[in-house]
Each structure stands twice: as C-alpha cells, then as structure tokens.
Design an enzyme around this catalytic site. Structure first.
Site, PDB file in Angstrom:
ATOM      1  N   GLU A  17       0.823  -1.217   0.000  1.00  0.00           N
ATOM      2  CA  GLU A  17       0.000   0.000   0.000  1.00  0.00           C
ATOM      3  C   GLU A  17       0.858   1.268   0.000  1.00  0.00           C
ATOM      4  O   GLU A  17       0.539   2.247  -0.672  1.00  0.00           O
ATOM      5  CB  GLU A  17      -0.913   0.034   1.246  1.00  0.00           C
ATOM      6  N   LYS A  19       3.859   1.730  -1.178  1.00  0.00           N
ATOM      7  CA  LYS A  19       4.444   1.929  -2.506  1.00  0.00           C
ATOM      8  C   LYS A  19       3.467   2.681  -3.409  1.00  0.00           C
ATOM      9  O   LYS A  19       3.811   3.684  -4.037  1.00  0.00           O
ATOM     10  CB  LYS A  19       4.775   0.564  -3.114  1.00  0.00           C
ATOM     11  N   LYS A 116      23.709   0.046   0.739  1.00  0.00           N
ATOM     12  CA  LYS A 116      23.069  -1.043   1.473  1.00  0.00           C
ATOM     13  C   LYS A 116      23.210  -0.899   2.975  1.00  0.00           C
ATOM     14  O   LYS A 116      24.274  -0.566   3.480  1.00  0.00           O
ATOM     15  CB  LYS A 116      23.675  -2.388   1.052  1.00  0.00           C
ATOM     16  N   TRP A 565      20.632 -13.399  -3.743  1.00  0.00           N
ATOM     17  CA  TRP A 565      19.364 -12.705  -3.979  1.00  0.00           C
ATOM     18  C   TRP A 565      18.149 -13.573  -3.663  1.00  0.00           C
ATOM     19  O   TRP A 565      17.039 -13.298  -4.088  1.00  0.00           O
ATOM     20  CB  TRP A 565      19.316 -12.156  -5.409  1.00  0.00           C
ATOM     21  N   GLU A 609      28.112  -8.461  -2.568  1.00  0.00           N
ATOM     22  CA  GLU A 609      27.083  -8.266  -1.542  1.00  0.00           C
ATOM     23  C   GLU A 609      27.128  -9.295  -0.432  1.00  0.00           C
ATOM     24  O   GLU A 609      26.613  -9.074   0.643  1.00  0.00           O
ATOM     25  CB  GLU A 609      25.688  -8.341  -2.178  1.00  0.00           C
ATOM     26  N   CYS A 647      28.430  -5.751 -11.582  1.00  0.00           N
ATOM     27  CA  CYS A 647      27.869  -4.409 -11.742  1.00  0.00           C
ATOM     28  C   CYS A 647      28.643  -3.371 -10.931  1.00  0.00           C
ATOM     29  O   CYS A 647      28.061  -2.428 -10.416  1.00  0.00           O
ATOM     30  CB  CYS A 647      26.430  -4.377 -11.276  1.00  0.00           C
ATOM     31  N   HIS A 698      22.369   3.588 -16.908  1.00  0.00           N
ATOM     32  CA  HIS A 698      21.266   4.136 -16.104  1.00  0.00           C
ATOM     33  C   HIS A 698      20.763   5.455 -16.673  1.00  0.00           C
ATOM     34  O   HIS A 698      19.700   5.917 -16.324  1.00  0.00           O
ATOM     35  CB  HIS A 698      21.719   4.349 -14.662  1.00  0.00           C
ATOM     36  N   CYS A 730      26.435  -2.215 -18.097  1.00  0.00           N
ATOM     37  CA  CYS A 730      25.539  -3.274 -17.607  1.00  0.00           C
ATOM     38  C   CYS A 730      24.510  -3.584 -18.708  1.00  0.00           C
ATOM     39  O   CYS A 730      24.625  -3.075 -19.822  1.00  0.00           O
ATOM     40  CB  CYS A 730      24.866  -2.805 -16.311  1.00  0.00           C
TER      41      CYS A 730
END
Ligand code: GLN
Ligand code: ZN
Length: 775
Positions: A17, A19, A116, A565, A609, A647, A698, A730
């Site tokens: 909601e 978002k 992060k 992930w 990560e 990346c 990007h 990328c």
C-alpha cells in the site's frame, strides 16, 4: 515474567500500500494530506497486528528510509535542499530521489547517495556531513507518531538510530573526522531523550548495529562517552545490536550503563550465556530469538530448551524479540494462496513471526502446557521440513561430495587457452559486445504475461519470443557488434528465471521486501537440494546462434548471485547450497558448449554483496564463493571462452578473489567513475581480458564517440590493448531501443577508431624497425 516486543515492522504494507500511495503522490495524483493519512492508516494497522506485545515499536515507520528520517530528526538536511520552496516533506523527497511531486526543473536536486544497510538488501540514503554540519532537534515527525500511538492506546517504544551508527554510516564531504561531530550531535540526542521522557515514554530503543562490526579504540571510547551521557537522561535505554555477533565489542557493551540491551540471538546464539553473566542486576536483556532476516519457522521447542533456564534466572529482565527489525521479511504468509501447502507450513513472515513470539512468551510465563497445541503444530512443521523428500535429494547431496578441486580448474592456463580462443573466434582488437539484456519492451512483457496466464500456447510463446530474439540479433548485426547476445526477452528477472526452472526453489506471490523507497523485491525461496531437471537457456541461445554467423554469447546467472538474492534454507551452510547451485549451472554451461555456443557469460552481479560485515570473515566467504563460481564455469574446453560480469568495480579489497575466478573475460562497471576504479589494476597485474564499461546504462543520454574513446584510452594506460573489450556498464533492459541504438552505434565507432589508431601505431612502429634495419 518475560516480556515480548518487536524491533520494527515492515512499513510497505501487505499489499504494498505504501508503494502505491507514494507513487501516486509523486505523480501528482494525491496531496500531502492524503499521503499522510495513508501513512497513519498503515501505522495503525501495523500496531494492531502487534497489540499483544508488551512493547510496540514506534518511529520504525518511514515514508522512504529511516536513516533519512534520522538526518531530518537531527536537522542534518543537505544545503542544496535548504533554500528550496515547498514543505519539509518536499525537501525530504528531493534528498531521497532528486524531486518531489510536481517539482519544476529548478526545484530538482541531486538525490542523496544510496547504499546497502549493513548486509541486507535494504538501501538507505547516506547522511552527508562536513566539519561544520550543524545539528538541531527536529522531532515533530517522530512526536506525531508517538502521539498517534498514544491516542490508539499502543504501548509505544520509540525506535531511533543511535548517534554512533548514524555517524559511522555518514559520509564526510570533507576531511573532517566524523567522530568530532559528536560534540554537536550528542546534545541533540540528549534533548530528544528528555523530550520523550516528558511525553511519558518509559523505554526508547536505540539501534547501534555497528556494534557487530570491527571498531577501533576511538569508536569504542565514543560508545562510553555517548552512553554515559545519554543514560543520565530520565528514560530507559534499550541499546539494540543486530545482524551478528559482538565479539570484541561484547565487553564494551557490558560496560555501558544502559537500562537494557538487545542481542541478535540467532546469529549470536553462542554469545547469549556470556551476555547473561555480564548483565548487571537491574539490566534487561532482550534476546532476538526469531530470525528477522529469513522466512523459516522457528523451532520453538528447541529455543525453549535453552531459553527456560535463562528465563528462570532473569525473570522480567528477560525480553524476547525477533533478531532484528522485521523490515527484512515479507508481511503476511496468509496472503499466499498459490504457494504449495507443504512449503507454507515451513514458513513464517512478519505476522507469523510475531505469533511465534507470543507462543514463546506464554510458554515461558505460564509453562509449555499453556501452548501445548501450538508447540505440537510447530514441532510437526519442523519435522516435516527436516524429513521432506522435497527438501532432501540424496543424489544431489552425493554429487556435492564428489566435487574435487579439479572441477574448478580449466584444462590449461589462461595464456594457452586464450591463444586457442583467439584463433577460433577470430575477433578484432577491442572486440565489442553487450552485457546481455536488450530493452524489455511493453510487447515483450505482454507476451510473457499472456503465456504465464495461459492465454497463449507454448508454441505460440516460442514463436513470439523467437521473433523478439531475431529482432535483437538483426539490430546487433546492423550495428556491427562483434559478439552478439540473444537479448534475454524471456527473462523477467536474472535470478527468478533460473529459480523457476530449478528443483528446490519456490516463489511467493506477495513476498515483497522493501529494497529502497517505494521499490520492493520478491526474493525466491531456496528451500531444498537444488537440481536442474532440464536445460534452462539452451534452446533460446541455440536458436539465436542459428540465425547469425557472428558468435553468440550464452547468458547465465552465477551461483553466488542466485544465492545472495534468495531467501536461503537455514538447515545447511550457505556454502553447500551455493555448491549445489554451482553444479546446476555447470550442467547448463556444458550443455551450451555441446550445443555449439563458444562464448558463455556467467553473471556474478551480487558476489560482493555476500561479504560478511567483519573483514576478518571475508576470506572464508570468498573461498567458497569463488570456488562455487569456478565449479560452475570451468568445466569446459580451452576453446570455450568464459565471461563474467559484475555491476561494480570496487575491487581493491577483493581483487585477488576476482582474479582467482579465472574468467577469460570480465566486464565491469566503470564509466561513472571515469575509469578511476581501474586504479587497482596499476598495482595488481590482472592477468585476463577486461571490458571496462564505457557508458552508464542508467542514463538515457547518448554517450559521444570521443567520450568513449577517451575512457578506453584511460583504460589502456592500465591494461594492454590486446586484453581490452568495449561494452556498456551493464545490461540494457531498462532502456528503449531509441536510446540503445545511437549509444551502441557510437560505442562501435569508438572501437573502430581505437583499432585504426592501434593499426597506425603498429605501422609506424614497424617502419621504425625497418628504417633501423636499413641504417
Ligand atoms: N545479463 C544481465 C543483463 O544484461 C546482467 C544484469 C546485471 O548485471 N545486473 O541484464
Ligand atoms: Zn551489471
């Protein structure tokens, strides 16, 4: 009586909601009052879910990010946002994402940097500080939430980011030492605690997760300074650490005069007893016994076994909680209508984790008999998972034990195999390629959706996808790229696509977790031994190769990225799950090779990560991560060229591990840093070929030929031309063809210029030699 509480609840909402409310506001379709009303409504719902707790977190809610909230709370708003018109909320969104609703171009600013939050996939806006950053208390937003909670009769425990974690996460815009800012920041926190006390708040939770990282003596001393000062305020402080063990900081924490502290008893189970011993006789110990980072049911009986004696000795000084904020897990398992019932029975999302907490509290306070049914159900679920044939596949376990170090080894060293590859592939100097995906057009998404909803047949789907592949191939041929890709039209996501085809994976429908702002991810669930029933990419790649004479690069996601992930099973070391994934990818690599694909790229976008929070633990992670990658990649003939892609190119501290992967070619992101990230290649002689990205995918802007030539020349100062590739940073899936065409066309012109120049240099060197011979 043990108390139960929570450290934080997901703010995005069970149906995302928040978002949708945010995005509506940003599009200018709702106003601030409507947005704030929705936020209030969500908070109310979340508090209702938590009403059986003895303390409910307040202030954990955020319209974008709780670290950015802290920046506003302590009055640290970047200067570029200060003179702009509009409300504080407008400025908040400007710092968060560059613009608020309806902003004119002159109201837009650079968004704050995002990174992060510890080792999670949640991203915060990095606080910016200088030597003169002034701090001042701006607590209206937090106080409003406390008042709302008060009106609703919520047993509120405000949650704030601690001053030292705040400073540790901030970035110096000049050379000042961040700790020197404490003398101005600390009074703001003192003022805040006094204000909270006046509001009748009994306990405040102050989060200092940097206590699970390595701290030097300056930072350790600062903990004494800060918590001696704050403990003098008339309020009880619960100092919360999470995401790991305290280790060398355990003694420090024991010495701080706070009213209580919270320990991550999932990752730090081995420290619990020592912490109990160190506790002074009026301090509270909150134990995070429910995993706030994963989605499995807790083995409640096992937890009670070790918890009961502690509960007996601590009485009401024992609090129970999830290990960390529940921000990192999805909201409600009951929304999962399509997930297989057997698997559902093994899972707990945020709401279910709070129910587990309730059962534990009751069992401790009123005896296990009072929750006998709940404990029996839980035991049955745990047993079902332990023994399920869907989790345990003896053939896979056997295969993993058979892996020897040879499996990660290419047949010949790089020098020998690269010569064979050059001969076979016959590519020009500065070969050009892309990273894999081409624009995911609305048409492509429509086809995938129609197939998923069974509106078109498998044959129809294949035909349509093939024509998308053909389109991408013809575009690449027209552009004159050297190594082509099929474009990844069939993939919704680079991990989900593989997970969906592997045994041992499950997918939720609404298992969303906030990644940043309004963006959420839905990590697939790795629940069992991994196997690959059939090839996953071969048919598409083979088709793509069959319609062109140029070399076609096969595209795979690597085992470490798939693992990092996903929500990963907790009943075996991550290393084992990773190796199982590696074996599945290895089979795919070998099938691609057998199908005549001579170049195969294995993406490891998320290798970095997975690094543990403490640097001392990096080597053991890198050992198995690199080994898994090698097992997946290296079972091929010398003539097969293996590429990998990452990346990022912050390699300084892990360059040896990157080199140990032994990929023939690595493509990385470098354009935004002006190739500066390649500095590491000055000290470290990276032996294999490299494609440093020459333009930022990007941005919608078209990079110029000169720009890219310049970047490649810079790269050429560190890496010999014979080992350089030319490619974007990328994949191109988020771009449009109208952007991709001119950008790639310029990129290829740049490569051609570089080749021409290299030819000329070669010719003049040649004639020099010849003229020397004559004389
Ligand atoms: N092959 C993937 C693509 O091109 C790589 C994406 C990534 O590195 N994140 O989209
Ligand atoms: Zn990438």
């Amino acid at each position: 009586m043990a108390l139960i509480h929570n450290l934080g609840f997901p703010r995005i909402g069970a149906q995302r909601e928040l978002k949708f409310a945010l995005e509506k506001f940003w599009r200018g379709e709702s106003n601030q009052t409507e947005l704030q009303n929705q936020a209030q409504q969500l908070r109310k719902q979340h508090w209702q879910v938590q009403q059986s707790l003895d303390f409910v977190p307040v202030g954990d809610f955020s319209l974008y990010d709780h670290v950015l909230d802290t920046s506003f709370l302590v009055g640290n708003v970047p200067e570029r946002a200060q003179q702009l018109s509009g409300s504080e909320l407008d400025n908040y969104f400007r710092v968060a994402r560059g613009r608020s609703a309806d902003d004119t171009p002159c109201q837009q600013i650079f968004a704050g940097e995002m990174t992060k939050w510890f080792d999670t996939n949640y991203h915060y806006i990095v606080p910016e500080v200088t030597a003169d950053t002034p701090f001042s208390l701006n607590s209206d937003n937090l106080i409003a939430q406390i008042e709302q909670a008060e009106q609703l009769g919520v047993k509120a425990k405000p949650v704030i980011v601690g001053p030292l974690t705040y400073l540790a996460l901030s970035k110096e815009k000049d050379a000042s030492s961040r700790l020197e800012l404490l003398q101005r920041l600390l009074p703001v926190y003192q003022q805040l605690l006094n204000q909270l006390s006046q509001k009748g708040v009994l306990w405040v939770q102050i989060d200092e997760p940097i206590l699970v990282t390595e701290l030097d003596s300056d930072w350790q001393n600062a903990f004494h300074t800060v918590y001696n000062a704050l403990s003098a305020c008339p309020i009880n402080i619960l100092l919360a650490t999470y995401f790991g063990t305290l280790q060398q900081n355990r003694q420090l924490v024991a010495e701080l005069p706070v009213a209580g502290f919270h320990l991550d008893a999932v990752r730090g189970r081995q420290e619990v007893e020592a912490c109990v011993e160190q506790l002074s006789c009026h301090q509270v110990l909150s134990l995070g016994v429910i995993d706030g980072r994963n989605i499995w049911k807790t083995d409640l009986n096992a937890v009670l076994d070790w918890l009961e004696p502690i509960s007996e000795s601590l009485g009401d000084r024992l609090w129970l909680a999830p290990s960390c904020s529940l921000l990192h897990v999805p909201v409600d398992l009951n929304s999962e209508a399509k997930l297989d019932a057997e698997i559902v029975n093994w899972l707990a999302f945020a709401k279910q984790k709070l129910l587990e907490l309730e059962v534990l509290g009751k069992a401790l306070n009123q005896g296990r008999d009072s929750v006998v049914n709940a404990l029996a159900d839980n035991a049955a679920a745990i047993r079902s998972r332990q023994t399920s044939s869907r989790v345990h596949n003896p053939a896979v376990k056997q295969a993993v034990t058979e892996v020897t170090s040879n499996w990660g080894q290419r047949l010949s060293p790089y020098d020998q195999r690269i010569a064979q590859q050059h001969q076979k592939l016959d590519l020009p100097l500065y070969p050009t390629t892309t990273i894999g995906s081409f624009p995911q057009t609305p048409e492509i998404r429509k086809i995938r959706r129609a197939f998923k909803n069974q509106q078109i047949s498998a044959n129809e789907y294949t035909d349509k996808m093939r024509s998308e592949i053909e389109y991408a191939v013809r575009e690449q041929e027209a552009l004159d790229l050297d190594v082509l890709v099929h474009g990844e039209a069939e993939r919704n996501d680079m991990v989900e696509y593989f997970g969906e085809q592997l045994d041992g994976y499950a997918f939720s429908q609404l298992g969303w977790v906030q990644s940043y702002g309004s963006r959420c991810v839905k990590p697939p669930i790795l629940f069992g031994d991994i196997s690959r029933p059939q090839p996953m990419t071969v048919a598409w790649t083979q088709y793509a190769q069959s319609i062109t004479d140029k070399p076609m690069k096969g595209m795979l996601t690597g085992p470490v990225t798939i693992l990092n992930w996903s929500f990963v099973r907790d009943d075996q070391p991550r290393r084992n799950s990773c190796l199982q994934l590696a074996l599945a990818i290895r089979q795919e690599v070998q099938d691609l090779e057998a199908a005549g694909v001579n170049i195969i790229q294995i993406d490891e976008a998320a290798l970095r990560e997975g690094l543990p929070l403490r640097q001392s633990e990096w080597p053991s992670y890198l050992d198995w991560a690199v080994e898994s990658y090698r097992v997946s990649a290296n079972g091929v003939a010398d003539t097969t060229q293996i590429h990998t892609h990452m990346c990022y190119s912050e390699f300084n501290d892990i360059i040896e591990a990157i080199a140990a992967m032994d990929a023939d070619v690595i493509t990385i992101e470098t354009s935004r840093s002006d190739m500066e990230l390649l500095d590491v290649f000055e000290q470290f002689d990276y032996p294999n070929e490299i494609g440093p990205g020459v333009y930022d995918i990007h941005s919608p802007n078209t990079p110029s030929v000169e720009q890219m030539v310049k970047l490649m020349e810079k790269a050429g100062q560190r890496i010999p031309a014979e080992r350089l590739w030319v490619n974007p940073d990328c994949g191109l899936k988020t771009r449009q063809w109208s952007e991709v065409r001119p950008a790639l066309s310029n990129m290829i012109d740049a490569a051609k210029q570089l080749r021409k120049r290299a030819d000329k240099d070669h010719d003049s060197a040649q004639s020099n030699i010849e003229s020397q011979c004559v004389s």
